[in-house]
Design an enzyme around this catalytic site. Structure first.
Site, mmCIF file in Angstrom:
data_model
loop_
_atom_site.group_PDB
_atom_site.id
_atom_site.type_symbol
_atom_site.label_atom_id
_atom_site.label_comp_id
_atom_site.label_asym_id
_atom_site.label_seq_id
_atom_site.Cartn_x
_atom_site.Cartn_y
_atom_site.Cartn_z
ATOM 1 N N GLN A 88 0.732 -1.023 0.072
ATOM 2 C CA GLN A 88 -0.185 0.215 0.448
ATOM 3 C C GLN A 88 1.077 1.179 -0.024
ATOM 4 O O GLN A 88 0.679 2.473 -0.094
ATOM 5 C CB GLN A 88 -0.669 -0.137 1.410
ATOM 6 C CG GLN A 88 -1.984 -0.951 1.305
ATOM 7 C CD GLN A 88 -2.859 -1.484 2.923
ATOM 8 O OE1 GLN A 88 -3.126 -0.273 3.195
ATOM 9 N NE2 GLN A 88 -3.602 -2.112 2.834
ATOM 10 N N HIS A 154 -1.343 0.470 5.394
ATOM 11 C CA HIS A 154 -2.464 0.746 6.373
ATOM 12 C C HIS A 154 -1.344 2.287 6.938
ATOM 13 O O HIS A 154 -1.578 2.407 8.092
ATOM 14 C CB HIS A 154 -2.674 0.794 7.771
ATOM 15 C CG HIS A 154 -3.641 -1.046 7.969
ATOM 16 N ND1 HIS A 154 -4.018 -1.111 8.757
ATOM 17 C CD2 HIS A 154 -4.197 -0.441 6.485
ATOM 18 C CE1 HIS A 154 -5.544 -1.590 8.391
ATOM 19 N NE2 HIS A 154 -5.116 -2.585 6.471
ATOM 20 N N GLU A 246 -15.663 3.422 8.846
ATOM 21 C CA GLU A 246 -16.512 3.880 10.221
ATOM 22 C C GLU A 246 -16.039 5.049 9.988
ATOM 23 O O GLU A 246 -15.361 5.777 9.067
ATOM 24 C CB GLU A 246 -15.809 4.058 11.102
ATOM 25 C CG GLU A 246 -15.506 2.719 12.248
ATOM 26 C CD GLU A 246 -15.098 2.859 13.486
ATOM 27 O OE1 GLU A 246 -14.877 1.411 13.948
ATOM 28 O OE2 GLU A 246 -14.554 3.912 13.715
ATOM 29 N N TYR A 256 -11.139 6.533 19.837
ATOM 30 C CA TYR A 256 -12.718 5.702 18.664
ATOM 31 C C TYR A 256 -12.164 4.446 19.057
ATOM 32 O O TYR A 256 -13.148 4.143 18.104
ATOM 33 C CB TYR A 256 -12.364 6.665 17.122
ATOM 34 C CG TYR A 256 -12.377 7.903 17.032
ATOM 35 C CD1 TYR A 256 -13.613 8.483 17.056
ATOM 36 C CD2 TYR A 256 -11.602 8.884 17.967
ATOM 37 C CE1 TYR A 256 -14.237 9.399 17.368
ATOM 38 C CE2 TYR A 256 -12.181 10.384 17.746
ATOM 39 C CZ TYR A 256 -13.218 10.805 17.690
ATOM 40 O OH TYR A 256 -13.748 12.111 17.739
ATOM 41 N N TYR A 267 -10.905 -11.036 10.265
ATOM 42 C CA TYR A 267 -10.377 -11.371 9.094
ATOM 43 C C TYR A 267 -10.209 -12.929 9.257
ATOM 44 O O TYR A 267 -10.424 -13.535 8.335
ATOM 45 C CB TYR A 267 -9.288 -11.361 8.428
ATOM 46 C CG TYR A 267 -9.076 -9.924 7.850
ATOM 47 C CD1 TYR A 267 -10.195 -10.065 6.860
ATOM 48 C CD2 TYR A 267 -8.238 -8.913 8.392
ATOM 49 C CE1 TYR A 267 -10.309 -8.054 6.767
ATOM 50 C CE2 TYR A 267 -8.318 -8.098 7.843
ATOM 51 C CZ TYR A 267 -9.879 -7.209 6.698
ATOM 52 O OH TYR A 267 -9.538 -6.520 6.053
#
Length: 376
Positions: A88, A154, A246, A256, A267
């Site tokens: 990513q 991420h 979210e 949060y 997963y």
């Protein structure tokens, strides 16, 4: 290439979206009709930023920033540092400084190569020069994710300037989960900085020292949306695990909940306690299962779609299009989905009110730049 698109023809891809009270919040807008124009194709595009003159800055994941002009070929902008491309990682977000017209400053994020596969998100800035060959000069890194680790994903690294003139950056938890609850690092957080990368004295944890002083909120997973509403409040959008994407209203110092709570599961099938079990954590305003797999989010402002003023536009990787969310103060509901037939990485209103959308180049999806306008 132009084509007509009507939400009457939308494939019914409506997911179960709900707020913390679990009430479904979804409708399909059957009246809006788009004209969709394919204007350019890029290689793995990730983000875009409209310039005041209508041209666009577009980032490509492998490490190029390009200047796109109507009717011309995209021009590569010199001065981008080497990026850690893979997984990513790569070149990420791009935004203009609020004072761009005077200072020419452009802010951008990327995954920084270190050594032995260590990587971390960084935010840099430079002055954009458009006389002759486009280039960035005096490029400097003003923020580094801490710690830098071996992980392919991420990164987060979305960027937004607030009405206070300060810089907000989303920082993913790098697929490590637990650091999102550890205030000694900036993984799984939203950080708040001055525009030069220094720390504001009124940050919620400013008295604790170290990188903790940068943190504005925490307990986030992979935050890929970050935008300010017209009323000045900050909203954030993040990927859940197996379910539970979210939309959060961000407040200073708030937690949060990730990975302690989530509206999704692991997963491997192991459950995660829901937000309703731990009221000390901030619950999302909306959560989605099945997921949207959001690319980014932006608040719409413009005359072309005047009824959407102040609505959130979300680019969907799983939903193959754009999701529109109606916001009223601190509440929100999903209003409609618009299927563009492929994964969408980024969406952004242009200076003229048209909507720009970047296709995500993966599998059958292409790195197309689309312009959406009302059908005539």
């Amino acid at each position: 290439m132009r084509s007509l698109f009507s939400s009457l023809a939308i494939t019914a891809l409506i997911a179960c979206s709900s707020g913390p009270n679990g009430v479904a919040a979804q409708t399909v807008d059957a009246d809006t009709v788009f004209e969709v124009e394919e204007v350019a194709v890029f290689s793995e595009p990730w983000a875009l930023a409209p310039l005041p003159d209508g041209r666009l800055l577009v980032t490509e994941k492998a490490g190029r920033m390009l200047l796109w002009s109507e009717g011309g070929e995209p021009l590569e902008i010199a001065g981008i540092p080497q990026v850690a491309y893979g997984g990513q990682g790569g070149l990420g977000d791009v935004v203009l400084h609020p004072g761009y017209a005077e200072n020419g400053l452009v802010y951008f994020s990327y995954a920084e190569p270190v050594r032995d596969e260590l990587r971390g998100a960084v935010v840099a800035r430079g002055r954009l020069l458009l006389d002759g060959e486009p280039r960035l000069e005096n490029v400097e890194i003003i923020w580094r994710q801490s710690p830098r680790i071996v992980s392919p994903g991420h990164f987060g690294h979305r960027i937004a300037f607030g009405p206070d003139g300060l810089l907000y950056i989303s920082s993913g938890e790098r697929m490590q989960q637990d650091p999102a609850q550890d205030l000694s690092n900036t993984l799984g957080t939203v950080v708040r900085l001055n525009d030069d990368g220094t720390t504001p004295e009124d940050n919620p944890f400013a008295g604790r020292g170290g990188v903790t002083t940068q943190i504005w909120s925490y307990g986030h997973r992979n935050p890929l949306g970050l935008a300010f509403a017209p009323d000045g409040r900050l909203w954030e959008l993040e990927h859940g695990p197996a379910g539970g994407d979210e939309l959060n209203l961000i407040e200073a110092g708030a937690n949060y909940g990730w990975p302690t709570v989530s509206n999704g599961g692991n997963y491997d099938g192991r459950p995660i306690p829901g937000h309703d079990t731990r009221p000390e954590f901030r619950a999302p305003v909306i959560s989605w299962t099945p997921v949207l797999a959001p690319g980014n989010m932006a608040f719409y402002s413009g005359a072309m779609f005047a009824d959407w003023e102040g609505d959130i536009l979300i680019s969907g990787l799983r939903t193959d299009g754009i999701v529109r969310v109606d916001v009223e103060g601190d509440t929100a509901r999903e209003a409609a989905r618009y299927d563009l037939g492929q994964r969408i990485r980024a969406v952004m209103p242009g200076v003229d009110g048209a909507i720009w959308a970047l296709g995500d180049q993966r599998d059958e999806s292409r790195g197309v730049l689309f312009r959406l306008t009302p059908a005539s």
